[in-house]
Design a protein around this motif. Structure first.
Motif, short mmCIF file in Angstrom:
data_model
loop_
_atom_site.label_atom_id
_atom_site.label_comp_id
_atom_site.label_asym_id
_atom_site.label_seq_id
_atom_site.Cartn_x
_atom_site.Cartn_y
_atom_site.Cartn_z
N TYR B 104 59.18 10.90 31.85
CA TYR B 104 58.29 9.75 31.72
C TYR B 104 57.69 9.79 30.32
O TYR B 104 57.07 10.78 29.94
CB TYR B 104 57.19 9.81 32.78
CG TYR B 104 57.72 9.66 34.18
CD1 TYR B 104 58.30 10.75 34.84
CD2 TYR B 104 57.69 8.43 34.83
CE1 TYR B 104 58.81 10.61 36.12
CE2 TYR B 104 58.20 8.30 36.11
CZ TYR B 104 58.76 9.39 36.74
OH TYR B 104 59.28 9.24 38.01
N PHE B 105 57.87 8.70 29.60
CA PHE B 105 57.48 8.66 28.19
C PHE B 105 56.17 7.92 27.98
O PHE B 105 55.86 6.94 28.69
CB PHE B 105 58.57 7.98 27.36
CG PHE B 105 59.76 8.85 27.10
CD1 PHE B 105 60.71 9.08 28.09
CD2 PHE B 105 59.93 9.46 25.86
CE1 PHE B 105 61.81 9.90 27.85
CE2 PHE B 105 61.03 10.28 25.62
CZ PHE B 105 61.96 10.50 26.62
N GLY B 106 55.43 8.38 26.98
CA GLY B 106 54.28 7.63 26.51
C GLY B 106 54.73 6.48 25.63
O GLY B 106 55.92 6.33 25.36
N PRO B 107 53.79 5.67 25.17
CA PRO B 107 54.13 4.48 24.39
C PRO B 107 54.49 4.76 22.94
O PRO B 107 54.96 3.87 22.24
CB PRO B 107 52.84 3.65 24.45
CG PRO B 107 51.76 4.66 24.62
CD PRO B 107 52.35 5.76 25.45
N GLY B 108 54.30 6.00 22.50
CA GLY B 108 54.67 6.34 21.13
C GLY B 108 53.52 6.23 20.16
O GLY B 108 52.57 5.46 20.35
#
Lengths: 112, 114
Positions: B104-108
């Protein structure tokens, strides 16, 4: 290098058409995953296919895996403008099962 | 509500400065990651922590130092910033840190070094 390589780098289609993206890799894998990245956002997991599976479906997505050719394809059927994004394959290699290795993605543009 | 959050979203700084990016996940996952995405969208893993312990450390300059105060947080500190550090940095988390996990990735965080 070990990372997957997506092909084509960019793909532009009309809404309603199918989109096919391919991923090739170099060494044995435990599994392969596909992720989507909308512009300016983080990656979102789409589907995982294990090395002993040949095909998997999820909604309008169909993923195939051919371990003899070390390649996978992602098919999006009946594409929509909202499918416009970059699509990445990520591989978990047999020798480093604790991490995923990503390619540089296919940029898909679906024209309304 | 946000599963994986990062701050700041944008970071513009001068060469030579030191900066930090923070990451938090509220998914209860054991493993967190830092990735660097370059201008060609190639995503490369930098670090991975499992329960506050470093488990993956790719060939990253030692100007980059991750810090995990608890398993819900993984911060990235960068010393002596260089032009080549300009990129988008993504934090991610997964349940166990195995290759079968969904990440699960953060928005950067878009870092621009001038």
């Amino acid at each position: 290098s070990q990372q997957g390589e997506e092909d084509p780098q960019a793909l532009s289609i009309q809404e309603g058409e199918n989109a096919t993206m391919n991923c090739s890799y170099k060494t044995s894998i435990n599994n392969l995953q596909w992720y989507r990245q909308n512009s300016g956002r983080g990656l979102v997991h789409l589907i995982l296919i294990r090395s002993n599976e040949r095909e998997k479906h999820s909604g309008r997505l169909r993923v195939t895996l051919d371990t003899s050719k070390k390649s996978s394809s992602l098919l999006i059927t009946a594409s929509r403008a909202a499918d416009t994004a970059s699509y990445f394959c990520a591989t978990a290699f047999s020798g480093s099962a604790r991490q995923l290795t990503f390619g540089s993605g296919t940029q898909l543009t679906v024209l309304p | 509500d946000t599963a994986v959050s990062q701050t700041p979203k944008y970071l513009v700084t001068q060469m030579g400065n030191d900066k930090s990016i923070k990451c938090e996940q509220n998914l209860g996952h054991d493993t967190m990651y830092w990735y660097k995405q370059d201008s060609k969208k190639f995503l490369k893993i930098m670090f991975s922590y499992n329960n506050k312990e470093l488990i993956i450390n790719e060939t990253v300059p030692n100007r980059f130092s991750p810090k995990s105060p608890d398993k819900a947080h993984l911060n990235l500190h960068i010393n002596s910033l260089e032009l080549g550090d300009s990129a988008v940095y993504f934090c991610a988390s997964s349940q166990q840190g195995m290759g079968t996990d969904t990440q699960y990735f953060g928005p950067g965080t878009r870092l621009t070094v001038l």
